[in-house]
Design an enzyme around this catalytic site. Sequence first.
Site, PDB file in Angstrom:
ATOM      1  N   ASP A   1     -26.878  16.164 -19.662  1.00 11.00           N
ATOM      2  CA  ASP A   1     -26.317  17.302 -20.393  1.00 11.00           C
ATOM      3  C   ASP A   1     -26.170  18.535 -19.501  1.00 11.00           C
ATOM      4  O   ASP A   1     -26.554  19.641 -19.878  1.00 11.00           O
ATOM      5  CB  ASP A   1     -27.198  17.613 -21.608  1.00 11.00           C
TER       6      ASP A   1
ATOM      7  N   GLU B   1     -41.721  27.772 -17.180  1.00 10.95           N
ATOM      8  CA  GLU B   1     -41.509  28.969 -16.366  1.00 10.95           C
ATOM      9  C   GLU B   1     -40.348  29.768 -16.968  1.00 10.95           C
ATOM     10  O   GLU B   1     -39.406  29.191 -17.502  1.00 10.95           O
ATOM     11  CB  GLU B   1     -41.166  28.507 -14.949  1.00 10.95           C
TER      12      GLU B   1
ATOM     13  N   ASP C   1     -28.133  32.460 -19.047  1.00  8.82           N
ATOM     14  CA  ASP C   1     -27.464  31.179 -18.846  1.00  8.82           C
ATOM     15  C   ASP C   1     -26.078  31.409 -18.255  1.00  8.82           C
ATOM     16  O   ASP C   1     -25.503  32.495 -18.364  1.00  8.82           O
ATOM     17  CB  ASP C   1     -27.449  30.322 -20.109  1.00  8.82           C
TER      18      ASP C   1
END
Length: 192
Positions: free
Chosen positions: A90, A43, A50
Site C-alpha cells: 500500500d 516513532e 504526509d
Amino acid sequence: MVPSEVAIMLKLRDKSIYSDGKAAPVALLDWYDIGREILLVMERPIPCEDLFHYIDTKGGTLQEEEAKIIMTQLIHTAIDLEDRNIFHQDIKTDNILIQSHSNTPQARLIDFGVSCLAEKDSILRGFSGTPINAPPEAFKGFCSPGSTTVWQLGVVLYETLHYRGDFSTMDFLEGDLMIDSELSEGKKSSFS
C-alpha cells in the site's frame, strides 16, 4: 502469535534501513496485545506531514528535482524491503511522511498494516492495498510483490508531478489519464 504488522516492524529494526538516501520506515517503539486489538507505539518524526498534504502545501505539484529526491529515497527503500522479502502492498502518498527539518525532504514510509512476507517473484491471490491504486493484474485476482511495488511507485510519481493528480488505475486503463505536456522529456519517459 505475533501479528504480521508487528513481526514486519520488528524485522525492520535493523539500522541498515535507516541510512541516508532511504525512505526509512517509522520505527516501532513498543506494542501491546490488549485483547481484540493491538496497540502500536510508533516513532513520530517532527516536523512532518504526509506526502499528500505536502504536495498540497507546495501548490498541488512538486518541482521535478524535489520529486526526484523523494522518489530516489522510496526506490532505495523498496529495494531494501524486497531484499528482506517484505511486501508493503500500500505505497501511496498518504503512507509516506515527509520530514521537512532541512532543505532536503526526507521521506519516511508508514502503515505496514496490510504488508506481508513474500518473495518478489511470488504470485499472491488478491490484492490488499488501496483499490484505486491497484496494479492492473489485481483486477484479474492476483498480484506480484515486485511488479505491484513498481506500479505503486509510478502512481506516487504521477501524483507528485501532476496538479491535483489523483491517480486511478481504471482511468489509466481506459486512457483517461494524460502525462503533463510540461514535464521534461526524461520525466515523461519514466511513465512509458
